[in-house]
Design an enzyme around this catalytic site. Structure first.
Site, PDB file in Angstrom:
ATOM      1  N   ASP A 189      44.064  22.284  12.084  1.00 20.16           N
ATOM      2  CA  ASP A 189      44.446  21.499  13.250  1.00 20.16           C
ATOM      3  C   ASP A 189      44.422  22.391  14.490  1.00 20.16           C
ATOM      4  O   ASP A 189      44.960  23.505  14.477  1.00 20.16           O
ATOM      5  CB  ASP A 189      45.855  20.935  13.012  1.00 20.16           C
ATOM      6  CG  ASP A 189      46.330  20.042  14.127  1.00 20.16           C
ATOM      7  OD1 ASP A 189      45.704  18.994  14.362  1.00 20.16           O
ATOM      8  OD2 ASP A 189      47.351  20.385  14.770  1.00 20.16           O
ATOM      9  N   GLU A 194      39.053  21.843  13.549  1.00 16.55           N
ATOM     10  CA  GLU A 194      39.135  20.903  14.660  1.00 16.55           C
ATOM     11  C   GLU A 194      38.955  21.775  15.904  1.00 16.55           C
ATOM     12  O   GLU A 194      39.863  22.521  16.274  1.00 16.55           O
ATOM     13  CB  GLU A 194      40.489  20.197  14.690  1.00 16.55           C
ATOM     14  CG  GLU A 194      40.601  19.212  15.833  1.00 16.55           C
ATOM     15  CD  GLU A 194      41.995  18.599  15.957  1.00 16.55           C
ATOM     16  OE1 GLU A 194      42.085  17.374  16.217  1.00 16.55           O
ATOM     17  OE2 GLU A 194      42.996  19.328  15.807  1.00 16.55           O
TER      18      GLU A 194
END
Length: 597
Positions: free
Chosen positions: A314, A349
């Protein structure tokens, strides 16, 4: 700094347990807990590592750190706070949010989870099952299982439910190569949620990186190992979505739960001492510090030894900040040199909200990356305002972003964050009022279109148009070079009623409605997936050998890339297939037969 003589965390040793924790405090105590009773044991310091060895192995424990308390100087030592081991592997209870966590002098022993001593996984993991190009299925364990009629009620909401035959059957039907599990580590609700009667449904707010959520994974590490083994036996890999960009202690108003009370230097700061907030959550881990990188790598090895195939990171640019993003940051070389981690699948990401935070295409050549350009340009083409040339670039593997013989692009048209696939064809604006933030949260400019009616519609013409758009985007996804990713429920038309930021909706908004799913759409997705598995769309040669033609059959010219579509005539190695992308008809096609009508 010390040359660390033994591992951090709680390690079973002959006749007892050795505890070791990194802290810059003046004094640290090990706290052994038995119900309300607490026994405090002084720890011995060696550099910044404190240790103690005690008899027995069946312990619940925490720490208390003594020293100066002056937040203006980044000193947060408060012996009233029971602190969780940053290397804790299991917790005895979930986190609860409370103002007491951030109030100096307020004892928190009755509300903070205790860490449990367990033996860590030590097996050398098998090679990953997942290979780039296979279907990634992103899911929230709780949302996927809470309303599944085939899963026993007592098991719903847990990781173990994914090993139930009913869950495995669905994954097999879709041809899933790997499930990508949204965070299953223990997380704490953001401070503003409990007063609103809400709780975090996604789990992107961890406090320590290894400890599994006691409600989602009540069986702890053993449950993870067992579930991974069942899925692996079924030919399905497991990828964990992990958060190493921040921790749930938040900003200066947040709670003191672990790192802040032991080693507050793990959080990045500006020259004047202000917390850097590149993750938008109040703090940012400082991966330029060797101790922070060591903690990240230790966490990854812990989960790899539990059998997982890889990791999705993330807000991954934070891993390479110091403070700016560095594509040659040490952590990339450290992962590549590790005998275990170098074999795992790594997915970035590739953006955060800090300066220079958009880094699509700048991660190591063996990493996969979420491709938001793919998402937005596929949507725009089928909405009617995107170029055919842009769509062609995306389905051909985004060579303008990713160089090399195989595409590193993770292609998706919808993910957990943003509109569901069905909602992006039914809503032109977000409808997030239930989140309690006056509809200000979530993306405000998503590429979506409502087909002239906002929200649900009984008009059969509107419904048919939306179905064509959904099927066209799904077909595009499965016909594109790269690695396709589908979010759970999008294969059967899940809706969040226009809420494009469902993180605070741990309820039927985000729990999949299995009873009312669109089974025709589900069958369509299964057929697309089967077609993809039987066709070498990631084969390097097809780009150079394919013929790109207009929908009328002529070779594409420079002026044709602004039109309503094109046809890709694949070479003999792909069975002479023709892929058609026809916006005027709202459909994609194979071999000239429309499959998205």
């Amino acid at each position: 700094m010390t040359n660390q003589p033994f591992p951090l965390g709680a390690t079973p040793v002959s006749g007892g347990t050795r505890f070791a924790v990194r802290s810059t405090a003046e004094r640290v105590e090990l706290c052994l807990l038995d119900g309300p009773d607490e026994r405090r044991i002084p720890m011995t310091r060696d550099g910044d590592v404190w240790s103690a060895t005690v008899p027995g192995a069946d312990h619940l424990y925490g720490y208390r750190a003594h020293g100066a308390y002056d937040p203006s100087r980044n000193l947060w030592f408060d012996p009233a706070k029971l602190l969780i081991d940053p290397y804790a592997r299991e917790l005895d209870r979930p986190f609860v949010q409370s103002p007491r966590l951030g109030t100096y002098g307020e004892d928190t022993a009755d509300i903070v989870p205790r860490a449990r001593v367990i033996a860590p996984p030590t097996a050398t993991p098998d090679p990953p099952l997942f290979r780039p190009g296979g279907l990634i299925y992103e899911l929230n364990v709780r949302g996927f299982t809470m309303r599944h009629p085939g899963i026993p009620p007592a098991q719903r909401g847990t990781l173990a439910a994914l090993a139930h035959p009913a869950a495995v059957e669905h994954l097999h039907k879709l041809g899933v190569a790997a499930v990508e599990l949204m965070p299953i580590t223990a997380a704490i609700d953001e401070r503003h949620l409990p007063p609103l009667g809400l709780r975090n449904a996604w789990g992107y707010n961890p406090v320590v990186p290894m400890a599994l959520c006691p409600t989602r994974v009540p069986g702890g590490v053993a449950e993870l190992v067992a579930t991974v083994a069942v899925l692996r036996a079924a030919g399905i890999g497991v990828i964990l979505d992990l958060v190493f960009n921040h921790m749930g202690e938040s900003d200066v108003q947040g709670g003191t739960l672990s790192f802040r009370g032991l080693d507050p230097d793990v959080y990045a700061r500006t020259m004047d001492g202000t917390l850097i907030n590149d993750a938008g959550t109040g703090n940012t881990l400082d991966a330029s510090r060797p101790s922070v990188r060591a903690m990240i790598l230790d966490s990854l090895r812990h989960f790899a030894r539990a059998g997982v195939d890889g990791f999705r990171f993330d807000l991954a640019p934070v891993l390479a900040r110091g403070p700016g993003f560095d594509r040659d940051a040490p952590i990339f070389a450290e992962i590549a040199a590790d005998p275990i981690l170098s074999t795992r699948v790594m997915i970035a990401e590739p953006w955060d909200i800090g300066p220079g935070g958009y880094q699509l295409g700048n991660f190591p050549e063996h990493w996969l990356e979420w491709n938001d350009r793919y998402r937005d340009q596929v949507r725009r083409f089928w909405r009617g305002d995107g170029r055919s040339g842009d769509l062609a670039t995306r389905i051909a593997g985004s060579a303008d972003v990713f160089t090399g013989p195989s595409s590193r692009s993770v292609n998706f048209v919808a993910a957990h964050d943003g509109f569901t696939l069905a909602d992006l064809t039914a809503y032109a604006a977000r409808h997030n009022h239930a989140n309690g933030e006056d509809n200000r949260d979530g993306h405000g400019d998503e590429v979506s279109w409502n087909h002239d009616v906002e929200g649900l519609s009984d008009d059969p013409v509107i419904a048919a148009a939306r179905t064509r758009s959904i099927r066209a985007m799904l077909t595009t996804l499965f016909l594109s070079r790269g690695t396709p990713m589908l979010t759970a429920g999008d294969e059967f038309g899940r809706s969040q009623r226009g809420n494009n930021n469902g993180y605070a909706q741990d309820n039927e908004t985000t729990w999949l409605d299995w009873e009312n799913r669109d089974e025709a759409l589900e069958d369509f997705v299964a057929a697309l997936s089967a077609f993809r598995r039987s066709t070498p769309l990631d084969w390097t040669a097809w780009l150079t050998e394919a013929e790109w033609r207009t929908l009328s059959g002529d070779l594409m010219g420079p002026g044709d890339w602004d039109g309503d579509g094109f046809a890709v005539h694949l070479p003999a190695g792909a069975d002479n297939l023709i892929l058609r992308f026809d916006r005027a008809q709202g459909a994609s096609a194979l071999r000239g037969k429309a499959i998205a009508s």
